[in-house]
Design a protein around this motif. Structure first.
Motif, PDB file in Angstrom:
ATOM      1  N   ARG A 168       0.540  -1.346  -0.046  1.00  0.00           N
ATOM      2  CA  ARG A 168       0.132   0.230   0.139  1.00  0.00           C
ATOM      3  C   ARG A 168       0.850   1.342   0.458  1.00  0.00           C
ATOM      4  NH1 ARG A 168      -3.508  -1.348   5.623  1.00  0.00           N
ATOM      5  NH2 ARG A 168      -1.359  -1.917   5.862  1.00  0.00           N
ATOM      6  N   ALA A 169       0.902   1.652  -0.978  1.00  0.00           N
ATOM      7  CA  ALA A 169       1.679   3.112  -1.134  1.00  0.00           C
ATOM      8  C   ALA A 169       1.320   4.311  -0.779  1.00  0.00           C
ATOM      9  CB  ALA A 169       1.298   4.122  -2.747  1.00  0.00           C
ATOM     10  N   ALA A 170      -0.550   4.339   0.163  1.00  0.00           N
ATOM     11  CA  ALA A 170       0.057   5.152   1.466  1.00  0.00           C
ATOM     12  C   ALA A 170       0.128   4.778   2.018  1.00  0.00           C
ATOM     13  CB  ALA A 170      -1.860   5.532   0.727  1.00  0.00           C
ATOM     14  N   MET A 171       0.751   4.212   2.956  1.00  0.00           N
ATOM     15  CA  MET A 171       1.145   3.696   4.177  1.00  0.00           C
ATOM     16  C   MET A 171       2.821   3.167   4.352  1.00  0.00           C
ATOM     17  SD  MET A 171      -1.431   3.296   6.089  1.00  0.00           S
ATOM     18  CE  MET A 171      -1.263   2.626   7.131  1.00  0.00           C
ATOM     19  N   GLY A 172       3.152   3.848   2.709  1.00  0.00           N
ATOM     20  CA  GLY A 172       4.904   3.626   3.065  1.00  0.00           C
ATOM     21  C   GLY A 172       5.232   1.856   2.425  1.00  0.00           C
ATOM     22  N   GLU A 173       4.651   0.513   2.168  1.00  0.00           N
ATOM     23  CA  GLU A 173       4.514   0.142   2.350  1.00  0.00           C
ATOM     24  C   GLU A 173       6.009  -0.349   0.782  1.00  0.00           C
ATOM     25  OE1 GLU A 173       0.435  -1.403   4.672  1.00  0.00           O
ATOM     26  OE2 GLU A 173       0.747  -1.389   2.222  1.00  0.00           O
ATOM     27  N   THR A 174       6.816  -1.720   1.152  1.00  0.00           N
ATOM     28  CA  THR A 174       7.580  -1.789  -0.210  1.00  0.00           C
ATOM     29  C   THR A 174       7.125  -3.487   0.108  1.00  0.00           C
ATOM     30  OG1 THR A 174       9.618  -1.257   1.573  1.00  0.00           O
ATOM     31  CG2 THR A 174       8.840  -0.110  -0.285  1.00  0.00           C
ATOM     32  N   VAL A 175       7.962  -3.542  -1.057  1.00  0.00           N
ATOM     33  CA  VAL A 175       7.733  -5.661  -1.327  1.00  0.00           C
ATOM     34  C   VAL A 175       8.808  -5.614  -1.401  1.00  0.00           C
ATOM     35  CG1 VAL A 175       6.381  -7.428  -1.814  1.00  0.00           C
ATOM     36  CG2 VAL A 175       5.265  -5.376  -1.186  1.00  0.00           C
ATOM     37  N   ALA A 176       9.996  -6.496  -1.432  1.00  0.00           N
ATOM     38  CA  ALA A 176      11.056  -7.674  -1.752  1.00  0.00           C
ATOM     39  C   ALA A 176      11.364  -8.767  -1.777  1.00  0.00           C
ATOM     40  CB  ALA A 176      12.235  -6.226  -1.105  1.00  0.00           C
ATOM     41  N   ARG A 177      10.241  -9.273  -0.921  1.00  0.00           N
ATOM     42  CA  ARG A 177      10.650 -10.850  -0.689  1.00  0.00           C
ATOM     43  C   ARG A 177       8.804 -11.324  -1.223  1.00  0.00           C
ATOM     44  NH1 ARG A 177      10.040 -13.919   3.234  1.00  0.00           N
ATOM     45  NH2 ARG A 177       9.514 -12.436   4.486  1.00  0.00           N
ATOM     46  N   LEU A 178       9.231 -12.075  -2.344  1.00  0.00           N
ATOM     47  CA  LEU A 178       7.421 -13.244  -1.723  1.00  0.00           C
ATOM     48  C   LEU A 178       7.176 -14.152  -3.346  1.00  0.00           C
ATOM     49  CD1 LEU A 178       6.349 -11.714  -5.561  1.00  0.00           C
ATOM     50  CD2 LEU A 178       4.729  -9.697  -4.023  1.00  0.00           C
ATOM     51  N   MET A 179       6.510 -14.323  -3.075  1.00  0.00           N
ATOM     52  CA  MET A 179       5.881 -15.504  -4.129  1.00  0.00           C
ATOM     53  C   MET A 179       4.578 -15.252  -4.650  1.00  0.00           C
ATOM     54  SD  MET A 179       5.206 -18.792  -5.477  1.00  0.00           S
ATOM     55  CE  MET A 179       4.645 -19.944  -3.999  1.00  0.00           C
ATOM     56  N   LEU A 180       4.637 -14.957  -6.014  1.00  0.00           N
ATOM     57  CA  LEU A 180       3.731 -15.283  -6.708  1.00  0.00           C
ATOM     58  C   LEU A 180       3.087 -15.807  -7.748  1.00  0.00           C
ATOM     59  CD1 LEU A 180       0.305 -14.484  -7.347  1.00  0.00           C
ATOM     60  CD2 LEU A 180       1.019 -12.123  -8.892  1.00  0.00           C
ATOM     61  N   GLU A 181       2.528 -16.753  -7.629  1.00  0.00           N
ATOM     62  CA  GLU A 181       2.991 -18.194  -9.148  1.00  0.00           C
ATOM     63  C   GLU A 181       0.744 -17.849  -9.162  1.00  0.00           C
ATOM     64  OE1 GLU A 181       3.621 -21.807  -8.084  1.00  0.00           O
ATOM     65  OE2 GLU A 181       6.020 -21.415  -8.437  1.00  0.00           O
ATOM     66  N   ASP A 182       0.959 -16.662 -11.213  1.00  0.00           N
ATOM     67  CA  ASP A 182      -0.960 -16.643 -11.414  1.00  0.00           C
ATOM     68  C   ASP A 182      -1.106 -17.641 -12.251  1.00  0.00           C
ATOM     69  OD1 ASP A 182      -3.605 -15.542 -10.516  1.00  0.00           O
ATOM     70  OD2 ASP A 182      -2.913 -13.801 -10.987  1.00  0.00           O
ATOM     71  N   SER A 183      -1.937 -17.668 -12.797  1.00  0.00           N
ATOM     72  CA  SER A 183      -2.313 -19.210 -14.304  1.00  0.00           C
ATOM     73  C   SER A 183      -3.264 -18.705 -14.092  1.00  0.00           C
ATOM     74  CB  SER A 183      -1.752 -20.152 -14.238  1.00  0.00           C
ATOM     75  OG  SER A 183      -2.173 -21.000 -13.230  1.00  0.00           O
ATOM     76  N   ARG A 184      -4.146 -17.844 -15.602  1.00  0.00           N
ATOM     77  CA  ARG A 184      -5.536 -18.420 -16.218  1.00  0.00           C
ATOM     78  C   ARG A 184      -5.260 -18.790 -17.562  1.00  0.00           C
ATOM     79  NH1 ARG A 184      -3.972 -13.419 -13.645  1.00  0.00           N
ATOM     80  NH2 ARG A 184      -2.750 -13.079 -15.632  1.00  0.00           N
ATOM     81  N   THR A 185      -6.466 -20.680 -17.748  1.00  0.00           N
ATOM     82  CA  THR A 185      -6.809 -21.193 -18.876  1.00  0.00           C
ATOM     83  C   THR A 185      -7.539 -21.088 -18.912  1.00  0.00           C
ATOM     84  OG1 THR A 185      -5.095 -22.527 -17.629  1.00  0.00           O
ATOM     85  CG2 THR A 185      -6.061 -23.684 -19.151  1.00  0.00           C
ATOM     86  N   ILE A 186      -8.393 -20.501 -20.430  1.00  0.00           N
ATOM     87  CA  ILE A 186      -9.455 -20.493 -20.537  1.00  0.00           C
ATOM     88  C   ILE A 186     -10.041 -21.582 -22.183  1.00  0.00           C
ATOM     89  CG2 ILE A 186     -10.423 -19.004 -22.244  1.00  0.00           C
ATOM     90  CD1 ILE A 186      -9.413 -16.490 -20.477  1.00  0.00           C
ATOM     91  N   ARG A 187     -10.693 -22.210 -21.894  1.00  0.00           N
ATOM     92  CA  ARG A 187     -10.632 -23.449 -23.236  1.00  0.00           C
ATOM     93  C   ARG A 187     -12.462 -22.516 -23.760  1.00  0.00           C
ATOM     94  NH1 ARG A 187      -8.130 -26.053 -19.145  1.00  0.00           N
ATOM     95  NH2 ARG A 187      -6.130 -27.698 -20.240  1.00  0.00           N
TER      96      ARG A 187
END
Length: 267
Positions: free
Chosen positions: A144-163
């Motif tokens: 959250r930019a308004a809270m001055g937060e920074t993200v330096a460490r994470l793991m995101l795996e996000d996939s979209r499959t359409i059939r």
């Protein structure tokens, strides 16, 4: 010495099926809830809610929408989803969307906010029959930019499959890790942005809509690009802040489906 008690994990599942404008099936358990608030639109609005307040290690969340033939609906989340620090493995989220022949769905969840150290594996699966139509967006915000937060460490795996009719139409995977964040200032990645979004439109007129959508990409502070093939269009946007990105995405949604903006997005 006392052994530490295992931390409580949330497990939620919410499923809804609509046919002929009516609820054909409804199931909700754990932290996941689903509602159909009253609106002034003829198109039903489905609202999902995760009552746990966010996702962390070991949490599981599942949402599902099934539309019968010819059914129209839009679905969203009541608020932004939050993924918190996950020290013992990622949280898991699964979204399953099934559209019968001639059905039309707008999957328009609010933003996903990732906090420092977050771990999230998410899969969105769309199964379309015949001439069904689909509009989907997904927006991710790094802190959250308004809270001055920074993200330096994470793991995101996000996939979209359409059939469509069982045949793969689109596969859109994303993997974002600590190593990627370390070089995210490069233009090949996030270009220094802390919010990014993907829009996918699957409909007969999708390719013809490409020039109009490109013309809409003029929100100050937002960069975007779009491409299309027959029957499908993919658009991506980046921004330094979530608010201009939200405004841009709302305008794009309204351009593709006038009046489709969920009511809770307007609060």
């Amino acid at each position: 010495m006392f052994d530490h008690a295992p931390l409580q994990r949330s497990d939620g599942e919410a499923r809804i099926a609509l046919r002929d404008g009516r609820i054909a099936a409804l199931r909700q358990s754990g932290s996941a809830k689903v509602m159909l608030p009253r609106t002034h639109s003829s198109v039903p609005e489905i609202v999902f809610l995760n009552t746990s307040g966010g996702l962390t290690s070991g949490d599981r969340l599942e949402y599902s929408v099934t539309l019968g033939a010819g059914t129209r609906a839009r679905a969203t989340t009541q608020t932004a989803e939050r993924a918190y620090r996950a020290e013992d493995g990622p949280a898991r989220a699964i979204v399953t969307l099934e559209l019968g022949a001639g059905a039309s769905l707008g999957w328009l969840p609010q933003e996903t906010i990732l906090f420092n150290g977050a771990g999230l594996q998410r899969q969105t699966r769309v199964e379309m029959a015949g001439d069904a139509r689909y509009l989907g967006i997904e927006t991710v915000v790094l802190g959250r930019a308004a809270m001055g937060e920074t993200v330096a460490r994470l793991m995101l795996e996000d996939s979209r499959t359409i059939r469509r009719d069982g045949r793969l139409l689109l596969l859109d995977p994303l993997r974002l890790t600590d190593a990627a964040l370390a070089r995210a200032g490069g233009m090949a990645l996030l270009g220094g942005a802390r919010a990014f979004a993907t829009l996918i439109f699957v409909a007969p007129e999708a390719q013809a809509m490409l020039p109009a959508l490109r013309a809409e990409l003029d929100e100050p502070g937002v960069q975007g690009a779009a491409s299309a093939l027959e029957g499908r269009l993919v658009l991506r946007c980046l921004a330094a802040d979530a608010w201009p990105l939200r405004r841009q995405m709302l305008r794009l949604v309204e351009r593709l489906q006038p009046g489709a903006t969920p009511r809770c997005w307007q609060n």
